[in-house]
Design an enzyme around this catalytic site. Sequence first.
Site, short mmCIF file in Angstrom:
data_model
loop_
_atom_site.label_atom_id
_atom_site.label_comp_id
_atom_site.label_asym_id
_atom_site.label_seq_id
_atom_site.Cartn_x
_atom_site.Cartn_y
_atom_site.Cartn_z
N LYS A 53 58.12 -73.51 42.27
CA LYS A 53 57.64 -71.96 41.96
C LYS A 53 56.36 -71.68 41.98
CE LYS A 53 62.15 -71.97 39.22
NZ LYS A 53 62.60 -72.19 38.02
N GLN A 97 61.48 -72.44 31.79
CA GLN A 97 62.30 -73.30 32.43
C GLN A 97 63.45 -73.94 31.53
OE1 GLN A 97 62.14 -73.84 36.02
NE2 GLN A 97 63.91 -75.02 35.61
N ASP A 120 64.21 -63.92 35.38
CA ASP A 120 65.12 -64.90 35.66
C ASP A 120 66.54 -64.07 35.52
OD1 ASP A 120 65.32 -67.46 36.43
OD2 ASP A 120 64.97 -68.28 34.45
#
Length: 297
Positions: A53, A97, A120
Amino acid sequence: MVAQIISGNEVAKSIRAEIKNEVVQLKKVGIEPGLVVIIVGEDPASQVYVRKKGEACDELGFCSETVRLPASTTEEELLRLVDKYNKDKKFDGILVQLPLPKHISEEKVLMRIDPGKDVDGFHPVNVGKMVVGSADCYLPCTPHGVQELLIRSGNDPAGKHVVVLGRSNIVGKPVACILVQKAKGADATVTICHSRTKNLAEITRQADILIAAIGSPNFVKADMVRDGVVVIDVGVNRINDPTAKGGTRLVGDVDFEAVSKKAKAITPVPGGVGPMTITMLMKNTLHAAKIHHNYKG
Ligand code: NAP
Protein backbone atom coordinates in the site's frame (compact mmCIF):
# COMPACT_ATOMS: atom_id res chain seq x y z
CA MET A 1 -12.60 -23.05 -26.44
CA VAL A 2 -9.62 -20.79 -25.70
CA ALA A 3 -10.49 -18.67 -22.71
CA GLN A 4 -9.80 -14.97 -22.51
CA ILE A 5 -7.38 -14.52 -19.59
CA ILE A 6 -8.52 -11.46 -17.70
CA SER A 7 -5.30 -9.85 -16.46
CA GLY A 8 -5.75 -7.95 -13.23
CA ASN A 9 -2.20 -6.70 -13.65
CA GLU A 10 -3.12 -5.02 -16.96
CA VAL A 11 -6.44 -3.59 -15.77
CA ALA A 12 -4.86 -2.33 -12.54
CA LYS A 13 -2.06 -0.73 -14.58
CA SER A 14 -4.49 1.24 -16.70
CA ILE A 15 -6.55 2.38 -13.68
CA ARG A 16 -3.33 3.44 -11.94
CA ALA A 17 -2.33 5.46 -15.01
CA GLU A 18 -5.71 7.25 -14.85
CA ILE A 19 -5.23 7.95 -11.12
CA LYS A 20 -1.70 9.24 -11.70
CA ASN A 21 -2.97 11.70 -14.31
CA GLU A 22 -5.65 12.93 -11.94
CA VAL A 23 -3.09 13.39 -9.16
CA VAL A 24 -1.01 15.59 -11.48
CA GLN A 25 -4.08 17.79 -12.05
CA LEU A 26 -4.91 17.89 -8.33
CA LYS A 27 -1.36 18.87 -7.39
CA LYS A 28 -1.58 21.86 -9.75
CA VAL A 29 -4.26 23.28 -7.43
CA GLY A 30 -2.39 22.30 -4.26
CA ILE A 31 -4.21 19.05 -3.44
CA GLU A 32 -2.21 15.95 -2.51
CA PRO A 33 -4.26 12.84 -1.69
CA GLY A 34 -3.12 11.34 1.63
CA LEU A 35 -3.47 7.87 3.10
CA VAL A 36 -2.47 6.69 6.55
CA VAL A 37 -2.18 2.95 7.16
CA ILE A 38 -2.17 1.65 10.72
CA ILE A 39 -0.91 -1.85 11.49
CA VAL A 40 -0.92 -3.51 14.89
CA GLY A 41 1.31 -6.53 15.50
CA GLU A 42 3.62 -8.58 13.32
CA ASP A 43 1.34 -10.71 11.10
CA PRO A 44 3.64 -11.42 8.10
CA ALA A 45 0.88 -11.33 5.44
CA SER A 46 -0.39 -8.01 6.82
CA GLN A 47 3.15 -6.61 6.79
CA VAL A 48 3.38 -7.43 3.06
CA TYR A 49 -0.02 -5.82 2.29
CA VAL A 50 0.92 -2.68 4.21
CA ARG A 51 4.25 -2.39 2.42
CA LYS A 52 2.49 -2.73 -0.95
CA LYS A 53 0.00 0.00 0.00
CA GLY A 54 2.89 2.35 0.85
CA GLU A 55 4.57 1.53 -2.47
CA ALA A 56 1.33 2.21 -4.38
CA CYS A 57 1.07 5.62 -2.69
CA ASP A 58 4.66 6.46 -3.70
CA GLU A 59 4.05 5.30 -7.29
CA LEU A 60 0.91 7.42 -7.67
CA GLY A 61 2.20 10.54 -5.91
CA PHE A 62 0.06 10.31 -2.77
CA CYS A 63 1.25 11.48 0.61
CA SER A 64 1.36 8.45 2.89
CA GLU A 65 2.25 7.40 6.38
CA THR A 66 2.48 3.93 7.90
CA VAL A 67 2.02 3.65 11.64
CA ARG A 68 3.41 0.39 13.05
CA LEU A 69 2.20 -0.45 16.54
CA PRO A 70 3.20 -3.35 18.80
CA ALA A 71 0.75 -6.23 19.35
CA SER A 72 0.47 -5.08 22.98
CA THR A 73 -1.29 -1.82 21.89
CA THR A 74 -4.55 -1.38 23.80
CA GLU A 75 -7.92 -0.79 22.16
CA GLU A 76 -8.08 2.63 23.81
CA GLU A 77 -4.69 3.63 22.39
CA LEU A 78 -5.73 2.57 18.89
CA LEU A 79 -9.05 4.40 19.14
CA ARG A 80 -7.22 7.57 20.24
CA LEU A 81 -4.92 7.27 17.23
CA VAL A 82 -7.91 6.89 14.89
CA ASP A 83 -9.43 10.03 16.48
CA LYS A 84 -6.17 11.89 15.81
CA TYR A 85 -6.15 10.95 12.11
CA ASN A 86 -9.87 11.65 11.77
CA LYS A 87 -8.98 15.30 12.55
CA ASP A 88 -5.74 15.43 10.53
CA LYS A 89 -6.53 17.23 7.25
CA LYS A 90 -3.34 15.92 5.64
CA PHE A 91 -4.93 12.47 5.34
CA ASP A 92 -8.01 11.80 3.21
CA GLY A 93 -8.09 8.09 3.95
CA ILE A 94 -7.48 5.98 7.05
CA LEU A 95 -6.92 2.25 6.77
CA VAL A 96 -6.57 0.00 9.78
CA GLN A 97 -5.05 -3.26 8.57
CA LEU A 98 -7.04 -6.34 9.59
CA PRO A 99 -6.89 -8.71 11.37
CA LEU A 100 -6.29 -6.90 14.68
CA PRO A 101 -4.99 -8.72 17.78
CA LYS A 102 -7.77 -10.59 19.61
CA HIS A 103 -7.99 -8.13 22.53
CA ILE A 104 -9.05 -5.29 20.18
CA SER A 105 -12.59 -5.12 18.80
CA GLU A 106 -12.37 -4.71 15.01
CA GLU A 107 -15.95 -3.53 14.94
CA LYS A 108 -15.30 -0.76 17.48
CA VAL A 109 -12.20 0.42 15.61
CA LEU A 110 -13.87 0.38 12.17
CA MET A 111 -16.88 2.25 13.60
CA ARG A 112 -14.54 4.94 14.95
CA ILE A 113 -13.09 5.85 11.54
CA ASP A 114 -14.76 8.94 10.07
CA PRO A 115 -17.00 7.47 7.29
CA GLY A 116 -15.65 10.23 5.01
CA LYS A 117 -12.15 8.78 5.45
CA ASP A 118 -13.19 5.11 5.39
CA VAL A 119 -11.46 4.24 2.12
CA ASP A 120 -11.73 0.50 2.88
CA GLY A 121 -15.53 0.89 2.71
CA PHE A 122 -16.16 -1.15 5.88
CA HIS A 123 -17.90 1.48 8.05
CA PRO A 124 -21.63 0.74 8.44
CA VAL A 125 -22.46 4.16 6.95
CA ASN A 126 -20.66 3.23 3.73
CA VAL A 127 -22.03 -0.32 3.77
CA GLY A 128 -25.55 1.15 4.09
CA LYS A 129 -24.93 3.57 1.24
CA MET A 130 -23.64 0.68 -0.90
CA VAL A 131 -26.82 -1.30 -0.19
CA VAL A 132 -29.10 1.54 -1.25
CA GLY A 133 -26.92 2.21 -4.29
CA SER A 134 -25.77 5.70 -3.29
CA ALA A 135 -23.16 7.18 -5.64
CA ASP A 136 -21.66 9.00 -2.67
CA CYS A 137 -19.87 6.16 -0.87
CA TYR A 138 -16.63 4.22 -0.71
CA LEU A 139 -17.14 0.74 -2.11
CA PRO A 140 -15.08 -2.06 -0.52
CA CYS A 141 -11.93 -2.54 -2.57
CA THR A 142 -11.92 -6.23 -3.57
CA PRO A 143 -15.61 -6.39 -4.64
CA HIS A 144 -15.27 -3.08 -6.48
CA GLY A 145 -12.17 -4.46 -8.17
CA VAL A 146 -14.17 -7.51 -9.32
CA GLN A 147 -16.77 -5.24 -10.89
CA GLU A 148 -14.08 -3.20 -12.67
CA LEU A 149 -12.46 -6.39 -13.99
CA LEU A 150 -15.77 -7.51 -15.47
CA ILE A 151 -16.54 -4.15 -17.07
CA ARG A 152 -13.06 -3.45 -18.42
CA SER A 153 -12.64 -6.96 -19.84
CA GLY A 154 -15.85 -6.56 -21.86
CA ASN A 155 -17.91 -8.89 -19.66
CA ASP A 156 -20.67 -6.52 -18.56
CA PRO A 157 -22.76 -8.25 -15.88
CA ALA A 158 -26.03 -6.58 -16.99
CA GLY A 159 -28.79 -9.17 -17.36
CA LYS A 160 -26.39 -12.04 -16.56
CA HIS A 161 -26.85 -14.68 -13.90
CA VAL A 162 -23.99 -14.12 -11.45
CA VAL A 163 -23.35 -16.87 -8.92
CA VAL A 164 -21.22 -15.82 -5.96
CA LEU A 165 -19.51 -18.52 -3.88
CA GLY A 166 -19.00 -17.18 -0.37
CA ARG A 167 -20.93 -14.76 1.85
CA SER A 168 -18.22 -12.95 3.83
CA ASN A 169 -18.66 -9.29 4.69
CA ILE A 170 -15.50 -8.34 2.82
CA VAL A 171 -16.07 -10.18 -0.47
CA GLY A 172 -19.15 -12.37 -1.03
CA LYS A 173 -21.95 -10.17 0.32
CA PRO A 174 -20.65 -6.84 -1.00
CA VAL A 175 -19.83 -8.15 -4.49
CA ALA A 176 -23.37 -9.54 -4.73
CA CYS A 177 -24.76 -6.24 -3.50
CA ILE A 178 -22.74 -4.17 -5.99
CA LEU A 179 -23.65 -6.33 -9.00
CA VAL A 180 -27.37 -6.46 -8.25
CA GLN A 181 -27.74 -2.66 -8.19
CA LYS A 182 -29.89 -0.97 -10.77
CA ALA A 183 -26.88 0.73 -12.32
CA LYS A 184 -24.40 0.77 -15.16
CA GLY A 185 -21.89 -2.07 -14.77
CA ALA A 186 -24.34 -3.99 -12.58
CA ASP A 187 -27.97 -5.02 -13.25
CA ALA A 188 -27.14 -8.70 -12.74
CA THR A 189 -29.36 -11.46 -11.37
CA VAL A 190 -27.39 -12.68 -8.37
CA THR A 191 -27.36 -15.93 -6.41
CA ILE A 192 -25.19 -16.24 -3.30
CA CYS A 193 -23.96 -19.69 -2.20
CA HIS A 194 -22.19 -20.71 1.02
CA SER A 195 -21.18 -23.76 3.01
CA ARG A 196 -24.81 -24.66 3.79
CA THR A 197 -26.01 -24.41 0.19
CA LYS A 198 -27.53 -27.64 -1.09
CA ASN A 199 -26.75 -28.93 -4.61
CA LEU A 200 -24.06 -26.33 -5.08
CA ALA A 201 -22.86 -27.65 -8.46
CA GLU A 202 -26.40 -27.47 -9.87
CA ILE A 203 -26.42 -23.75 -9.06
CA THR A 204 -22.88 -23.00 -10.23
CA ARG A 205 -23.67 -24.70 -13.56
CA GLN A 206 -26.37 -22.07 -14.11
CA ALA A 207 -23.89 -19.21 -13.80
CA ASP A 208 -23.09 -16.92 -16.72
CA ILE A 209 -20.54 -15.34 -14.38
CA LEU A 210 -19.09 -17.28 -11.45
CA ILE A 211 -17.31 -15.41 -8.66
CA ALA A 212 -15.46 -17.72 -6.28
CA ALA A 213 -14.50 -16.35 -2.84
CA ILE A 214 -14.38 -19.25 -0.38
CA GLY A 215 -10.69 -19.81 0.45
CA SER A 216 -10.58 -23.46 -0.66
CA PRO A 217 -7.81 -24.40 -3.14
CA ASN A 218 -8.99 -25.55 -6.60
CA PHE A 219 -12.52 -26.15 -5.25
CA VAL A 220 -14.40 -25.31 -8.47
CA LYS A 221 -13.93 -28.16 -10.96
CA ALA A 222 -14.78 -28.29 -14.66
CA ASP A 223 -18.01 -30.25 -14.07
CA MET A 224 -19.29 -27.39 -11.86
CA VAL A 225 -19.42 -24.84 -14.70
CA ARG A 226 -21.12 -24.59 -18.06
CA ASP A 227 -19.38 -23.94 -21.37
CA GLY A 228 -18.81 -20.24 -21.94
CA VAL A 229 -18.85 -19.19 -18.28
CA VAL A 230 -16.92 -16.09 -17.14
CA VAL A 231 -14.97 -16.88 -13.97
CA ILE A 232 -13.58 -14.42 -11.44
CA ASP A 233 -11.42 -16.21 -8.90
CA VAL A 234 -10.99 -14.17 -5.71
CA GLY A 235 -9.43 -17.01 -3.70
CA VAL A 236 -5.81 -16.88 -2.61
CA ASN A 237 -4.55 -20.16 -1.19
CA ARG A 238 -0.99 -21.29 -0.56
CA ILE A 239 -0.43 -24.95 -1.32
CA ASN A 240 2.58 -27.23 -1.07
CA ASP A 241 4.31 -27.90 -4.37
CA PRO A 242 7.77 -29.46 -4.26
CA THR A 243 8.39 -28.31 -7.85
CA ALA A 244 7.77 -24.65 -6.97
CA LYS A 245 10.37 -22.20 -5.67
CA GLY A 246 10.28 -22.41 -1.88
CA GLY A 247 8.12 -25.54 -2.02
CA THR A 248 4.79 -23.68 -2.10
CA ARG A 249 2.73 -21.69 -4.59
CA LEU A 250 -0.48 -19.66 -4.72
CA VAL A 251 -3.66 -21.03 -6.27
CA GLY A 252 -7.21 -19.76 -6.40
CA ASP A 253 -10.53 -21.35 -5.47
CA VAL A 254 -10.92 -22.51 -9.06
CA ASP A 255 -9.14 -25.39 -10.78
CA PHE A 256 -7.74 -23.02 -13.43
CA GLU A 257 -6.23 -25.74 -15.62
CA ALA A 258 -9.52 -27.61 -16.08
CA VAL A 259 -12.05 -24.77 -15.87
CA SER A 260 -10.21 -22.52 -18.34
CA LYS A 261 -10.87 -25.17 -21.03
CA LYS A 262 -14.63 -24.53 -20.72
CA ALA A 263 -14.65 -20.84 -19.81
CA LYS A 264 -15.14 -17.86 -22.11
CA ALA A 265 -13.00 -15.77 -19.77
CA ILE A 266 -11.18 -16.38 -16.49
CA THR A 267 -8.88 -14.59 -14.05
CA PRO A 268 -5.59 -16.21 -13.05
CA VAL A 269 -4.20 -16.49 -9.52
CA PRO A 270 -1.93 -14.70 -8.94
CA GLY A 271 -2.38 -11.73 -11.29
CA GLY A 272 -6.18 -11.58 -11.35
CA VAL A 273 -8.22 -9.99 -8.57
CA GLY A 274 -5.21 -9.46 -6.28
CA PRO A 275 -3.68 -6.43 -8.06
CA MET A 276 -7.11 -4.78 -8.22
CA THR A 277 -7.63 -4.53 -4.46
CA ILE A 278 -4.89 -1.99 -3.68
CA THR A 279 -5.66 -0.12 -6.90
CA MET A 280 -9.28 0.40 -5.82
CA LEU A 281 -8.01 1.57 -2.42
CA MET A 282 -6.00 4.24 -4.24
CA LYS A 283 -9.09 5.18 -6.27
CA ASN A 284 -11.15 5.56 -3.09
CA THR A 285 -8.43 7.74 -1.53
CA LEU A 286 -8.32 9.94 -4.63
CA HIS A 287 -12.13 10.25 -4.50
CA ALA A 288 -11.90 11.19 -0.79
CA ALA A 289 -9.31 13.89 -1.56
CA LYS A 290 -11.59 15.41 -4.21
CA ILE A 291 -14.54 15.48 -1.80
CA HIS A 292 -12.51 16.92 1.10
CA HIS A 293 -11.21 19.74 -1.12
CA ASN A 294 -14.50 20.26 -2.92
CA TYR A 295 -12.67 19.64 -6.22
CA LYS A 296 -15.00 19.47 -9.20
CA GLY A 297 -12.45 19.21 -12.04
P1 NAP B 1 -14.16 -16.11 4.56
O1 NAP B 1 -14.48 -14.94 5.42
O2 NAP B 1 -13.47 -17.28 5.16
O3 NAP B 1 -15.53 -16.60 3.89
C1 NAP B 1 -15.55 -17.76 3.10
C2 NAP B 1 -16.96 -17.97 2.61
O4 NAP B 1 -16.94 -19.12 1.78
C3 NAP B 1 -17.98 -18.24 3.71
O5 NAP B 1 -19.17 -17.56 3.40
C4 NAP B 1 -18.18 -19.75 3.66
O6 NAP B 1 -19.50 -20.16 3.99
C5 NAP B 1 -17.95 -20.03 2.19
N1 NAP B 1 -17.47 -21.39 1.99
C6 NAP B 1 -16.39 -21.98 2.53
N2 NAP B 1 -16.26 -23.24 2.09
C7 NAP B 1 -17.29 -23.45 1.23
C8 NAP B 1 -17.72 -24.54 0.44
N3 NAP B 1 -17.06 -25.70 0.45
N4 NAP B 1 -18.81 -24.40 -0.33
C9 NAP B 1 -19.49 -23.24 -0.36
N5 NAP B 1 -19.14 -22.16 0.37
C10 NAP B 1 -18.05 -22.27 1.16
O7 NAP B 1 -13.26 -15.69 3.32
P2 NAP B 1 -13.09 -14.28 2.56
O8 NAP B 1 -12.41 -13.32 3.47
O9 NAP B 1 -14.35 -13.90 1.89
O10 NAP B 1 -12.03 -14.71 1.46
C11 NAP B 1 -12.31 -15.70 0.50
C12 NAP B 1 -11.07 -15.96 -0.33
O11 NAP B 1 -10.73 -14.77 -1.02
C13 NAP B 1 -9.82 -16.32 0.48
O12 NAP B 1 -9.04 -17.22 -0.26
C14 NAP B 1 -9.10 -14.99 0.61
O13 NAP B 1 -7.70 -15.16 0.79
C15 NAP B 1 -9.42 -14.38 -0.72
N6 NAP B 1 -9.36 -12.91 -0.73
C16 NAP B 1 -8.64 -12.34 -1.73
C17 NAP B 1 -8.57 -10.95 -1.81
C18 NAP B 1 -7.79 -10.33 -2.91
O14 NAP B 1 -7.48 -9.18 -2.87
N7 NAP B 1 -7.48 -11.07 -3.98
C19 NAP B 1 -9.23 -10.14 -0.88
C20 NAP B 1 -9.98 -10.77 0.10
C21 NAP B 1 -10.05 -12.16 0.17
P3 NAP B 1 -20.14 -19.94 5.45
O15 NAP B 1 -20.49 -18.50 5.51
O16 NAP B 1 -21.31 -20.81 5.44
O17 NAP B 1 -19.07 -20.33 6.43
